[in-house]
Enzyme design. Structure first.
Site, PDB file in Angstrom:
ATOM      1  N   GLU A 184       0.820  -1.217   0.000  1.00 47.72           N
ATOM      2  CA  GLU A 184       0.000   0.000   0.000  1.00 47.72           C
ATOM      3  C   GLU A 184       0.855   1.270   0.000  1.00 47.72           C
ATOM      4  O   GLU A 184       0.454   2.290  -0.568  1.00 47.72           O
ATOM      5  CB  GLU A 184      -0.937   0.017   1.215  1.00 47.72           C
ATOM      6  CG  GLU A 184      -2.045  -1.018   1.166  1.00 47.72           C
ATOM      7  CD  GLU A 184      -1.651  -2.365   1.749  1.00 47.72           C
ATOM      8  OE1 GLU A 184      -2.517  -3.265   1.832  1.00 47.72           O
ATOM      9  OE2 GLU A 184      -0.464  -2.523   2.132  1.00 47.72           O
ATOM     10  N   PHE A 190     -12.138  -7.198  13.553  1.00 47.30           N
ATOM     11  CA  PHE A 190     -10.991  -7.634  12.760  1.00 47.30           C
ATOM     12  C   PHE A 190     -10.627  -6.567  11.734  1.00 47.30           C
ATOM     13  O   PHE A 190     -11.468  -6.094  10.985  1.00 47.30           O
ATOM     14  CB  PHE A 190     -11.313  -8.955  12.062  1.00 47.30           C
ATOM     15  CG  PHE A 190     -10.214  -9.460  11.169  1.00 47.30           C
ATOM     16  CD1 PHE A 190      -9.005  -9.892  11.704  1.00 47.30           C
ATOM     17  CD2 PHE A 190     -10.380  -9.503   9.789  1.00 47.30           C
ATOM     18  CE1 PHE A 190      -7.993 -10.360  10.884  1.00 47.30           C
ATOM     19  CE2 PHE A 190      -9.372  -9.968   8.959  1.00 47.30           C
ATOM     20  CZ  PHE A 190      -8.169 -10.396   9.518  1.00 47.30           C
ATOM     21  N   GLN A 191      -9.376  -6.176  11.706  1.00 42.41           N
ATOM     22  CA  GLN A 191      -8.815  -5.177  10.809  1.00 42.41           C
ATOM     23  C   GLN A 191      -9.515  -3.828  10.927  1.00 42.41           C
ATOM     24  O   GLN A 191      -9.677  -3.102   9.953  1.00 42.41           O
ATOM     25  CB  GLN A 191      -8.831  -5.673   9.356  1.00 42.41           C
ATOM     26  CG  GLN A 191      -7.837  -6.812   9.110  1.00 42.41           C
ATOM     27  CD  GLN A 191      -7.619  -7.124   7.653  1.00 42.41           C
ATOM     28  OE1 GLN A 191      -8.491  -6.933   6.818  1.00 42.41           O
ATOM     29  NE2 GLN A 191      -6.426  -7.635   7.337  1.00 42.41           N
ATOM     30  N   LYS A 234     -17.892  -1.006   5.047  1.00 46.80           N
ATOM     31  CA  LYS A 234     -18.284  -2.017   4.054  1.00 46.80           C
ATOM     32  C   LYS A 234     -19.788  -2.016   3.801  1.00 46.80           C
ATOM     33  O   LYS A 234     -20.235  -2.166   2.654  1.00 46.80           O
ATOM     34  CB  LYS A 234     -17.830  -3.407   4.520  1.00 46.80           C
ATOM     35  CG  LYS A 234     -17.966  -4.468   3.441  1.00 46.80           C
ATOM     36  CD  LYS A 234     -17.274  -5.771   3.838  1.00 46.80           C
ATOM     37  CE  LYS A 234     -17.321  -6.780   2.703  1.00 46.80           C
ATOM     38  NZ  LYS A 234     -16.625  -8.049   3.068  1.00 46.80           N
ATOM     39  N   MET A 239      23.762   9.450   3.587  1.00 46.05           N
ATOM     40  CA  MET A 239      23.657  10.761   4.207  1.00 46.05           C
ATOM     41  C   MET A 239      23.835  10.693   5.719  1.00 46.05           C
ATOM     42  O   MET A 239      24.470  11.568   6.321  1.00 46.05           O
ATOM     43  CB  MET A 239      22.304  11.404   3.868  1.00 46.05           C
ATOM     44  CG  MET A 239      22.199  12.861   4.314  1.00 46.05           C
ATOM     45  SD  MET A 239      23.438  13.943   3.540  1.00 46.05           S
ATOM     46  CE  MET A 239      22.602  14.352   2.002  1.00 46.05           C
TER      47      MET A 239
END
Length: 557
Positions: free
Chosen positions: A50, A112-113, A162, A470
């Protein structure tokens, strides 16, 4: 007509002219993906993470000037967007991110999630929404795009439970958006513009300091008109590279911590700073109370919160830079301060960018000079973050806006490669070259699959020194060479890695191998990675040490 929430999302994207989105599916966003399955007008690019999706959408937005779009599921999918949203927020990049969410009856139950992605991203988005009623879906999405692209651009997040995606309602899309409390100022106050004209007309040592706001406003032409009419030299921030052609004699290049000596000396001696779409951040100003002590300041910006935030401003002008510069150019008088330009010419001659050239050794500065010779025209340079980013800023001459893409405010390692994917998809006619480091590239190297599977002709140059370069440089200069955890033991063979994904890999060890490798890579019209082995302890100079005035640079003799 009646549509469910997922169908409304896709219809809204079509109304907004979206042609490409980047994403990764999951449980709570599946209804949207199910509608996408039969939608030929929107191309979905499956990234392999993602974070790759949000950075690709960011690169797409910077390259095209359009709003970038990414999609993720709830929970870890949504939280994997956080770095990319912060990156876009700090660099003022227009994005709309859609995230799936658990059904409304489960919100707050630790389902969940489930995460509160709206709460998490509140400080790093321009605005965000949780859709609680399917009837609001279309208006929310329309507002999201409007807010993302107007005023000071930025990312907006839309969280889609959802059940909202599955519920039907009548689809309506308004012809325009009007939001109470959100009324960006586009036209500067005429009295302030006239005050700026007076200051410019009487200044003896003026300088234009241009930032990313010039590019966001598509004001490069107006900036050039101002500079050429007044013969005022132009220096840019990292985000402003390409807003004024660096091949022009009035260009001073980039200023700041790793800026050109000429730019840093000029802004330290100027009597008038004309600041266009900039933040006066610490990497530009150095020691703040010694920055521009001899100068009055004109600051033009669309965001009033930036004006006077770090530096006191004598003439503030709030509005769109393009509009204001058009008006300014109408009033301004032609002028030519020959004494000031002669002083700048002297600084350029005495303090050019330079590096030690060892026979046969492949120096990173030489790599950028070679790329500039071979691929200056019709090319977009995208960088990751680190030493290679600064060499790309210093040694490639940018002549057009939206041809340099990099993470500025957040300094996000792993940004460059997926951003290059977005840039290539947005501007397929352009040659796209990604400059990366062996540290940065490994943060999103899985996106090789995305580039190869989509037949994207991107050339990646890895400046491979076996260090987090760096950080190692700072350890060398300020921590007595105690290289704590900056040695990258166990790097992969990048050539074999890219070949495993089906791409082409080339290794360059010596200076004389570089040009043939570049010519081959650019001629193949496919994804190619060139692994350039550079000196392990090469440093980026000039450099302004933390806490030092901008005029005191390490590496300038």
């Amino acid at each position: 007509m009646k549509l469910n929430g997922a169908e409304i999302v896709i219809e809204c994207l079509k109304k907004e002219g979206v042609e490409i989105i980047f994403g990764y599916p999951g449980g709570t966003i599946m209804p949207v993906y199910d509608v996408l399955y039969n939608e030929p007008s929107i191309k979905h690019i499956l990234t392999r993470h993602e974070q790759g999706a949000v950075h690709a959408a960011d690169g797409y937005a910077r390259a095209t000037g359009k709003v970038g779009v990414c999609v993720a599921t709830s929970g870890p999918g949504a939280t994997n967007l956080v770095t990319g949203l912060a990156n876009a927020h700090l660099d003022s990049i227009p994005l709309v991110a859609f995230t799936g969410q658990v059904s409304t009856n489960l919100i707050g139950t630790d389902a969940f999630q489930e995460v509160d992605i709206s709460g998490i991203t509140l400080p790093i988005t321009k605005n965000n929404y949780v859709v609680r009623d399917v009837k609001d879906t279309a208006s929310i999405i329309q507002e999201a795009f409007y807010i993302a692209r107007t005023g000071r651009p930025g990312p907006v997040l839309v969280d889609l439970p959802k059940d909202i995606q599955l519920t039907q309602t009548e689809f309506k899309y308004s012809e325009s958006v009007s939001l109470n409390g959100y009324k960006p100022t586009f036209n500067g106050h005429i009295q302030q513009i006239k005050a700026a004209v007076q200051e410019i007309n009487k200044a003896k040592r003026p300088i234009i300091y241009a930032g990313g706001g010039v590019i966001s406003s598509n004001a490069s032409s107006e900036l050039s008109d101002l500079a050429l009419k007044t013969n005022i030299p132009v220096t840019t921030t990292l985000m402003g590279l390409g807003s004024f052609p660096e091949t022009h004699p009035l260009s001073l290049g980039m200023l700041g911590m790793h800026g050109t000596p000429c730019a840093n000396y000029a802004i330290s001696d100027t009597d008038l700073i004309i600041a266009l779409g900039v933040r006066f951040d610490d990497r530009i100003t150095g020691k703040l109370d010694e920055f521009g002590l001899k100068a009055k300041v004109i600051h033009i910006d669309i965001d009033p919160a930036e004006v006077g935030k770090n530096v006191l401003v004598d003439v503030p002008i709030i509005g769109d830079i393009k509009n204001i510069l058009k008006k300014l150019n109408e009033y301004i008088l032609e002028k030519k301060e020959t004494e000031w330009l002669e002083k700048i010419k002297d600084w350029k001659g005495r303090y050019p960018l330079k590096y030690r050239r060892n026979n046969g050794e492949l120096k990173p500065q030489y790599i950028m000079e070679a790329i500039c010779k071979i691929a200056r025209d019709n090319t977009i340079i995208v960088t990751d973050v680190g030493q290679h980013q600064m060499w790309a800023a210093q040694y490639y001459q940018y002549s057009e806006p939206r041809t340099f893409i990099s993470s500025g405010g957040l300094g996000t390692m792993g940004y460059g490669f997926p951003a290059a994917i977005g840039a290539k998809l947005g501007r397929p006619e352009k040659t796209v070259i990604c400059i990366s480091g062996d540290g940065s590239f490994q943060m999103n190297q899985q996106e090789i699959a995305t580039a190869v599977n989509n037949n994207l002709a991107i050339t990646v140059i890895i400046m491979n020194n076996g260090y987090l370069g760096m950080v190692r440089q700072w350890q060398e200069l300020f921590f007595d060479k105690r290289y704590a955890e900056t040695t990258l033991n166990g790097n992969p063979d990048f050539v074999k890695l890219v070949e495993a994904y089906g791409g082409t890999g080339i290794r360059v060890n010596k200076k004389q191998e570089l040009y043939p490798a570049l010519e081959k890579a650019l001629s193949l019209n496919k994804f190619v990675l060139i692994d350039c082995i550079i000196p392990k302890e090469e440093n980026v100079f000039p450099m302004v040490a933390p806490g030092s005035p901008i005029s005191k640079m390490i590496g300038v003799e």
